[in-house]
Design a protein around this motif. Sequence first.
Motif, PDB file in Angstrom:
ATOM      1  N   ARG A  21       0.826  -1.196   0.000  1.00  0.00           N
ATOM      2  CA  ARG A  21       0.000   0.000   0.000  1.00  0.00           C
ATOM      3  C   ARG A  21       0.865   1.252   0.000  1.00  0.00           C
ATOM      4  NH1 ARG A  21      -4.755  -0.655  -0.490  1.00  0.00           N
ATOM      5  NH2 ARG A  21      -5.249   1.536  -0.201  1.00  0.00           N
ATOM      6  N   ASP A  54      -9.129  10.341  -8.614  1.00  0.00           N
ATOM      7  CA  ASP A  54     -10.176   9.350  -8.346  1.00  0.00           C
ATOM      8  C   ASP A  54      -9.557   8.011  -7.958  1.00  0.00           C
ATOM      9  OD1 ASP A  54     -12.135  11.176  -8.840  1.00  0.00           O
ATOM     10  OD2 ASP A  54     -12.747  10.366 -10.785  1.00  0.00           O
ATOM     11  N   ARG A  57      -8.278   8.254  -4.407  1.00  0.00           N
ATOM     12  CA  ARG A  57      -9.390   8.172  -3.451  1.00  0.00           C
ATOM     13  C   ARG A  57      -9.906   6.741  -3.342  1.00  0.00           C
ATOM     14  NH1 ARG A  57     -12.257  13.639  -5.801  1.00  0.00           N
ATOM     15  NH2 ARG A  57     -11.144  15.149  -4.466  1.00  0.00           N
ATOM     16  N   TYR A  58      -9.967   6.058  -4.474  1.00  0.00           N
ATOM     17  CA  TYR A  58     -10.418   4.667  -4.485  1.00  0.00           C
ATOM     18  C   TYR A  58      -9.498   3.799  -3.631  1.00  0.00           C
ATOM     19  CZ  TYR A  58     -11.474   0.010  -6.295  1.00  0.00           C
ATOM     20  OH  TYR A  58     -11.800  -1.320  -6.404  1.00  0.00           O
ATOM     21  N   GLU A  59      -8.200   4.135  -3.645  1.00  0.00           N
ATOM     22  CA  GLU A  59      -7.219   3.375  -2.865  1.00  0.00           C
ATOM     23  C   GLU A  59      -7.110   3.897  -1.430  1.00  0.00           C
ATOM     24  OE1 GLU A  59      -5.769   0.718  -3.700  1.00  0.00           O
ATOM     25  OE2 GLU A  59      -5.934   0.626  -5.886  1.00  0.00           O
ATOM     26  N   ASN A  60      -8.003   4.822  -1.066  1.00  0.00           N
ATOM     27  CA  ASN A  60      -8.054   5.371   0.299  1.00  0.00           C
ATOM     28  C   ASN A  60      -6.809   6.164   0.680  1.00  0.00           C
ATOM     29  OD1 ASN A  60     -10.660   4.266   0.974  1.00  0.00           O
ATOM     30  ND2 ASN A  60      -9.661   2.271   1.176  1.00  0.00           N
ATOM     31  N   MET A  61      -6.220   6.840  -0.293  1.00  0.00           N
ATOM     32  CA  MET A  61      -5.106   7.734   0.019  1.00  0.00           C
ATOM     33  C   MET A  61      -5.638   8.934   0.800  1.00  0.00           C
ATOM     34  SD  MET A  61      -2.509   9.796  -2.530  1.00  0.00           S
ATOM     35  CE  MET A  61      -1.592   8.358  -3.066  1.00  0.00           C
ATOM     36  N   PRO A  62      -4.950   9.363   1.860  1.00  0.00           N
ATOM     37  CA  PRO A  62      -5.427  10.507   2.640  1.00  0.00           C
ATOM     38  C   PRO A  62      -5.569  11.762   1.788  1.00  0.00           C
ATOM     39  CG  PRO A  62      -3.715   9.324   3.830  1.00  0.00           C
ATOM     40  CD  PRO A  62      -3.767   8.720   2.464  1.00  0.00           C
TER      41      PRO A  62
END
Length: 250
Positions: A21, A54, A57-62
Amino acid sequence: MGGHSHWSTIKRQKGGNDAKRGQIFTRLSREITVAAREGGGDPAMNPRLRLAVDKARYENMPADTIKRAMERGAGGGDANALQEIMFEGYGPGGIAILVQTLTDNRNRTVSELRTTLSRGGGTLGESGSVAWQFDNKGLIGLEAKDADPDEIALLAIDAGAEDVRVSDGFVEVYTGPTDLDRVRRELVDAGLNVTSFELAMLPKNTTPVDEKAGAQALRLLDQIEDLDDVQKVYSNAEFPDAVLMEYAAS
């Protein structure tokens, strides 16, 4: 295309550990930075940046990390040192390999890539040696779950997809590179479960490899992808199912 997509699907499933990640976030930050540098810092006016944001955000990056990457690209500075370079080569079994990099030191990247290829049974090729075997496409992954895969395929075609492939409850939607964002949004708006989306260099035809060469090629592709300057790795390998199953379990 199956060789690329099946390998990519397994990689995504294995990408949840902390080390992977962190690597994903680093690559996404670089892509956001370069996209903002090349097309401006407003995602609404910059399709490449919008797609990168996008994806982050999909990968939950802050959100703060995304913002800093955008500002770094729009502000120039050290972002100007990053070069986008596509390298080409060959791997075990004669497979073609494309390596997309973002680097601030071409010589370092070439040296690391050449060494990794050589140790893994491959060679670095000249520019244009294998790129002609690939097409730039949008690739969207969908999980069918309780939905009818054929119905999903029809929705994707209606949304402008070029091709749709269904396998084991998963649906892969292929689009033109400029249609990826629009088709993805339409599928999401239709309530479908989009599990991945990316611009990718997909092989026009695949090269079958036996189990020995396939296992060696998978190790090499992973080693290339672990290099700091590498963003994405593509190949035209068609791996035996047994090799992919062992890779997925490792």
